[in-house]
Design an enzyme around this catalytic site. Structure first.
Site, PDB file in Angstrom:
ATOM      1  N   SER A 271       0.817  -1.205   0.000  1.00 13.75           N
ATOM      2  CA  SER A 271       0.000   0.000   0.000  1.00 13.75           C
ATOM      3  C   SER A 271       0.855   1.261   0.000  1.00 13.75           C
ATOM      4  CB  SER A 271      -0.902  -0.040   1.239  1.00 13.75           C
ATOM      5  OG  SER A 271      -1.761   1.060   1.237  1.00 13.75           O
ATOM      6  N   HIS A 272       0.184   2.380  -0.166  1.00 13.35           N
ATOM      7  CA  HIS A 272       0.807   3.701  -0.027  1.00 13.35           C
ATOM      8  C   HIS A 272       0.045   4.499   1.029  1.00 13.35           C
ATOM      9  CE1 HIS A 272       1.970   3.708  -4.611  1.00 13.35           C
ATOM     10  NE2 HIS A 272       2.823   3.000  -3.893  1.00 13.35           N
TER      11      HIS A 272
ATOM     12  N   SER B  22      -5.443   4.305   0.285  1.00 15.13           N
ATOM     13  CA  SER B  22      -6.349   4.136  -0.853  1.00 15.13           C
ATOM     14  C   SER B  22      -5.640   3.484  -2.033  1.00 15.13           C
ATOM     15  CB  SER B  22      -6.949   5.473  -1.277  1.00 15.13           C
ATOM     16  OG  SER B  22      -5.936   6.414  -1.531  1.00 15.13           O
ATOM     17  N   HIS B  23      -4.322   3.512  -2.075  1.00 15.05           N
ATOM     18  CA  HIS B  23      -3.581   2.828  -3.142  1.00 15.05           C
ATOM     19  C   HIS B  23      -3.182   1.452  -2.621  1.00 15.05           C
ATOM     20  CE1 HIS B  23      -1.995   7.034  -4.570  1.00 15.05           C
ATOM     21  NE2 HIS B  23      -3.308   6.925  -4.661  1.00 15.05           N
ATOM     22  N   LEU B  24      -3.781   0.420  -3.187  1.00 22.46           N
ATOM     23  CA  LEU B  24      -3.542  -0.945  -2.703  1.00 22.46           C
ATOM     24  C   LEU B  24      -2.962  -1.798  -3.831  1.00 22.46           C
ATOM     25  CD1 LEU B  24      -7.036  -1.411  -1.004  1.00 22.46           C
ATOM     26  CD2 LEU B  24      -5.012  -0.270  -0.068  1.00 22.46           C
TER      27      LEU B  24
END
Lengths: 503, 155
Positions: free
Chosen positions: A277-278, A433-435
């Site tokens: 993730s981020h 939210s970035h997965l």
């Protein structure tokens, strides 16, 4: 499987290709396959939301378009909310439409370490990027709609000599309404619900909403369809079972739900592993002059610092969320929230090295993820840099929002203390939210779930087309890379389906 | 999600405590002050939690119980938070948000998030918050191209 025949299905259908999910992956696959003349059926768990009619308040927007109304979190010592769209368009219907091509170092690693040379072929990806950027109306955020929040960030970045730039977004002629999260009422942002999904439908694809796919139907080692629960779109409660027969199954349910579907279907190995993730968080600053966060692109300016492992972004939020970020209770808070036009908010997205896993649980998905000490150090570096940018841009107060440090910083000298004291686990409220990962692609079946064409190593006819297949995270917004690799794999599948039909 | 009578009282008292209401006669222009009854905090909570994860629902209930009984376990008063005056509640919530136990700080913040969501989700409150001040007239007229060669015409 034998019990399936005793069940009554409230919905049965068939198609040549069934696609589970309509986000960046599923909608792109549908767009390519429908244009190639294939018989495509898209299944979406959530509703088709009318952007002009979508509710603008945060509770309404989150309840209608986000999975678990935005309350899904990771499991670990510092639970991280994981934001995902659950509506036609998936997370593209709630994001800011930020477009980044896959960085070269990521592409190189995918080729060298994972044997994905075919998938990320330079010439092919460039061709596809150009098509997508043209069709989704990608352009740099224009000055007149960047808004005060982004312009102040630019001022701060320039004062510190940081490499900032206006964001590339799929929102040509953006009107700066600042409502990406709630659904762009002017439909300038080309999320999948207003671009590739209707385009696929125009090419003959079909869309059925209210279908929560739970498993892939497998016979003799080949995917022959999907089955799951029909959902009441208002209550989100199951109202019956459904099944769809298909020659090819594409699972594009997202990084959290794709592995759960695959594991329920009997796939094991690395399914659900290597979740990445981020995660990031935001800092708020108060400025003497009005910032007017309500006007301008929700996100319009960014400072990419990939060499340091993070990226900084302007992020305008609705007043409901901004208010919660301001310190105090009672009169002190009421004074601040009486002037919400004086605040700016910028966030970080940190490329974390931590790897987690996803499993199904009795009350929903379990996402095990624990940032490493190095990850936390990157978060600290990113946030203290934002504090410095805020003061460089003229902030009179900065609210770090970090547990255990002063709620309010009024001078840049106080940032030194923030920077020099290591933060403890749990001090920071992160959001992801970035997965990435959980059904990774690769040429070696012992180290991956799908091959370079995104077909399962185990089950023929089963494809995974979303960010689950990413063997690594990237340090930039993933939508464009998801679409590009899916576009490439979908073209190959279209050719295969054509050949199969001809045979 | 069904709330008990006491949960409803505590929730309203807690959420309202972040921004105590005042009559128009005693309103101060420098602060954002809801009028009594202007914000349906419990309704907002129920709506936000209708589709929330089971863990989040349990967490909110636990937070409500913890903060609701905080006058007792902080030694402030032998009564629930709903029996405190609005200003006493605000003081207590401010203190809880800086409590030495991280769990207390986190759950108080969770309550504040919910309070903020409902407060600014109320149109009249949003209008007074200044968030949209001078927004009118800023939105430029930027018409979409129709029939761009790259755009496929769809129904």
């Amino acid at each position: 499987m034998m019990f399936e025949s005793f069940r009554k299905y409230v919905y049965e259908d068939q198609a040549e290709i069934v696609i589970v999910g309509t986000g960046a992956g599923g909608a792109t696959a549908a767009r390519v396959l429908a244009a190639a003349g294939r018989d495509v059926l898209m299944l979406e768990e959530g509703p088709k939301l009318d952007n002009a009619e979508r509710r603008r308040d945060a509770i309404g927007a989150m309840s209608s378009a986000m999975r678990m109304a935005g309350s899904q979190t990771t499991t670990g010592t510092m639970p991280i909310p994981v934001l995902q769209g659950v509506c036609v368009g998936g997370s593209t219907a709630i994001n800011s439409g930020i477009i980044w091509r896959m960085p070269e170092d990521v592409r190189d690693e995918w080729m060298a370490e994972h044997g994905l040379d075919w998938l990320v072929d330079d010439a092919e990806l460039n061709r596809i990027y150009e098509v997508i950027e043209d069709e989704l109306e990608v352009e740099s955020t224009q000055d007149e709609v960047r808004g005060g929040n982004a312009l102040l960030m630019q001022k701060g970045a320039e004062a510190l000599g940081l490499p900032g730039k206006p964001m590339q977004r799929n929102a040509r002629r953006c009107q700066g309404k600042g409502e990406c999260l709630q659904g762009c009422s002017g439909e300038r942002r080309q999320s999948m619900d207003v671009s590739y999904v209707p385009r696929a439908i125009a090419d003959g694809a079909r869309l059925t909403t209210g279908c929560r796919v739970e498993k892939v139907w497998i016979e003799a080692g080949r995917a022959v369809g999907v089955m799951g629960s029909r959902i009441d779109l208002r209550t989100r409660k199951p109202v019956g079972r459904f099944r769809v027969r298909a020659e090819h199954v594409i699972v594009s349910a997202g990084v959290v739900h794709t592995p759960i579907i695959l594991r329920k279907s009997g796939l094991r190995g690395l399914v659900g592993e290597r979740f990445q993730s981020h995660p990031g968080t935001a800092i708020v600053g108060r400025f003497p002059e009005p910032v007017r966060m309500s006007f301008g692109a929700t996100q319009g300016y960014e400072v990419p610092m990939r060499d340091r492992g993070f990226k900084l972004e302007s992020l305008s939020l609705p007043p409901e969320m901004l208010g919660a970020r301001l310190p105090g209770a009672g009169r002190a808070w009421q004074e601040r929230v009486a002037n919400l036009d004086h605040f700016a908010q910028w966030c970080s997205q940190v490329r974390m090295e931590a790897k987690g896993r996803v499993r199904g649980g009795p009350f929903g998905p379990l996402i095990f993820f624990e940032p490493t000490e190095r990850d936390l150090a990157k978060v600290q570096e990113a946030l203290t840099l934002i504090c410095r940018m805020m003061f460089a841009a003229g902030a009179v107060e900065v609210y770090p929002g970090i547990d255990g440090v002063p709620e309010i910083i009024r001078d840049v000298s106080e940032v030194d203390a923030l920077e020099n004291t290591p933060w403890k686990r749990g001090q920071v409220h992160l959001v992801a939210s970035h997965l990435f990962g959980t059904a990774v692609a690769g040429s070696d079946p012992s180290r991956s779930v799908v091959d370079a064409e995104l077909q399962s190593h185990e089950v023929r006819g089963l494809y995974v087309m979303d960010a689950s297949i990413f063997p690594t995270n990237m340090g930039v917004n993933p939508q464009h890379s998801i679409m590009a690799v899916v576009y490439r794999a979908a073209e190959a599948l279209a050719a295969k389906a054509e050949a199969r039909q001809a045979a | 999600m069904r709330l008990s009578w006491i949960e409803r009282r505590w929730m309203h008292a807690i959420f309202e405590g972040f921004a105590p209401p005042a009559d128009e006669s005693s309103a101060d222009d420098r602060v954002l002050t809801p009028r009594p009854g202007e914000v349906d905090y419990v309704g907002g909570f129920l709506e936000a939690n209708e589709h929330a994860s089971p863990i989040a629902k349990v967490g909110m209930r636990f937070a409500c119980a913890l903060v609701g009984t905080s006058p007792i376990w902080t030694g402030k008063a032998a009564k629930g938070i709903d029996r405190l005056s609005a200003n006493e509640r605000a003081e207590l919530l401010d203190a809880l948000s800086e409590h030495r136990l991280g769990l207390v700080r986190e759950l108080t913040w969770l309550m504040k998030v919910q309070a903020s969501m409902t407060l600014f989700g109320t149109k009249s409150i949003r209008a007074r918050s200044g968030y949209d001040r001078n927004r009118e007239g800023q939105t430029p007229v930027r018409l979409r191209l129709v029939g761009s060669k790259s755009k496929k015409q769809v129904a």
